[in-house]
Design a protein around this motif. Sequence first.
Motif, PDB file in Angstrom:
ATOM      1  N   TYR A   1       0.821  -1.201   0.000  1.00 25.16           N
ATOM      2  CA  TYR A   1       0.000   0.000   0.000  1.00 25.16           C
ATOM      3  C   TYR A   1       0.856   1.253   0.000  1.00 25.16           C
ATOM      4  CZ  TYR A   1      -4.461  -2.326   0.862  1.00 25.16           C
ATOM      5  OH  TYR A   1      -5.599  -3.083   0.740  1.00 25.16           O
ATOM      6  N   TRP A   2       0.291   2.317  -0.584  1.00 26.35           N
ATOM      7  CA  TRP A   2       0.885   3.646  -0.549  1.00 26.35           C
ATOM      8  C   TRP A   2      -0.063   4.610   0.142  1.00 26.35           C
ATOM      9  CZ3 TRP A   2       5.720   4.887  -2.241  1.00 26.35           C
ATOM     10  CH2 TRP A   2       6.361   3.968  -3.085  1.00 26.35           C
ATOM     11  N   GLY A   3       0.495   5.560   0.865  1.00 30.94           N
ATOM     12  CA  GLY A   3      -0.305   6.645   1.389  1.00 30.94           C
ATOM     13  C   GLY A   3      -0.501   7.724   0.342  1.00 30.94           C
ATOM     14  N   GLN A   4      -1.249   8.764   0.720  1.00 29.40           N
ATOM     15  CA  GLN A   4      -1.558   9.849  -0.202  1.00 29.40           C
ATOM     16  C   GLN A   4      -0.436  10.872  -0.299  1.00 29.40           C
ATOM     17  OE1 GLN A   4      -4.350  10.191  -2.206  1.00 29.40           O
ATOM     18  NE2 GLN A   4      -4.719   8.076  -1.586  1.00 29.40           N
ATOM     19  N   GLY A   5       0.444  10.872   0.659  1.00 28.29           N
ATOM     20  CA  GLY A   5       1.575  11.797   0.636  1.00 28.29           C
ATOM     21  C   GLY A   5       1.364  13.013   1.522  1.00 28.29           C
ATOM     22  N   THR A   6       2.481  13.548   1.999  1.00 30.46           N
ATOM     23  CA  THR A   6       2.459  14.783   2.783  1.00 30.46           C
ATOM     24  C   THR A   6       3.576  15.682   2.265  1.00 30.46           C
ATOM     25  OG1 THR A   6       2.498  15.709   5.026  1.00 30.46           O
ATOM     26  CG2 THR A   6       3.936  13.830   4.624  1.00 30.46           C
ATOM     27  N   GLN A   7       3.254  16.953   2.079  1.00 33.09           N
ATOM     28  CA  GLN A   7       4.203  17.895   1.483  1.00 33.09           C
ATOM     29  C   GLN A   7       5.206  18.384   2.528  1.00 33.09           C
ATOM     30  OE1 GLN A   7       4.454  19.197  -1.844  1.00 33.09           O
ATOM     31  NE2 GLN A   7       6.370  20.011  -1.010  1.00 33.09           N
ATOM     32  N   VAL A   8       6.466  18.317   2.161  1.00 32.92           N
ATOM     33  CA  VAL A   8       7.543  18.897   2.972  1.00 32.92           C
ATOM     34  C   VAL A   8       8.228  19.965   2.129  1.00 32.92           C
ATOM     35  CG1 VAL A   8       9.776  18.469   4.053  1.00 32.92           C
ATOM     36  CG2 VAL A   8       7.911  16.830   4.354  1.00 32.92           C
ATOM     37  N   THR A   9       8.271  21.174   2.651  1.00 30.46           N
ATOM     38  CA  THR A   9       8.916  22.288   1.954  1.00 30.46           C
ATOM     39  C   THR A   9       9.981  22.887   2.859  1.00 30.46           C
ATOM     40  OG1 THR A   9       6.868  22.786   0.752  1.00 30.46           O
ATOM     41  CG2 THR A   9       8.571  24.486   0.788  1.00 30.46           C
TER      42      THR A   9
END
Length: 123
Positions: A112-120
């Motif tokens: 499974y993969w998650g939806q992602g979280t943005q890191v800036t």
Amino acid sequence: QVQLVESGGGLVQPGGSLRLTCVASGSIISLNDMGWYRQAPGNRREFVAAIATDGRTNYALAAKGRFTISRDNAKKTVYLQMNSLKPDDTAVYYCNADLILLTVSGAEKYNYWGQGTQVTVSS
């Protein structure tokens, strides 16, 4: 419904730290290998770090010495502690996991993969 949900991303200055969290939920018998990947704009998704069920870890060269992956099997959670962040670390970070699910056919392994979280990382 089985899913991986990431959190903890955000905007941080160079040299700062963030801790990403990924929680697995649903009808999961057990968790196998878990890991983090990232994808920057215009780039392919790349491996960051992984942790096996026995706690053995593996890191990409860019993450070694700055990032630490850990897991809490009871909470079905994997973490990524990121220190000394650089602008090049800017990306969407994705959680990935091999999960053992109970199906009509018995116990089966799915990825499974998650939806992602943005890191800036920016000043």
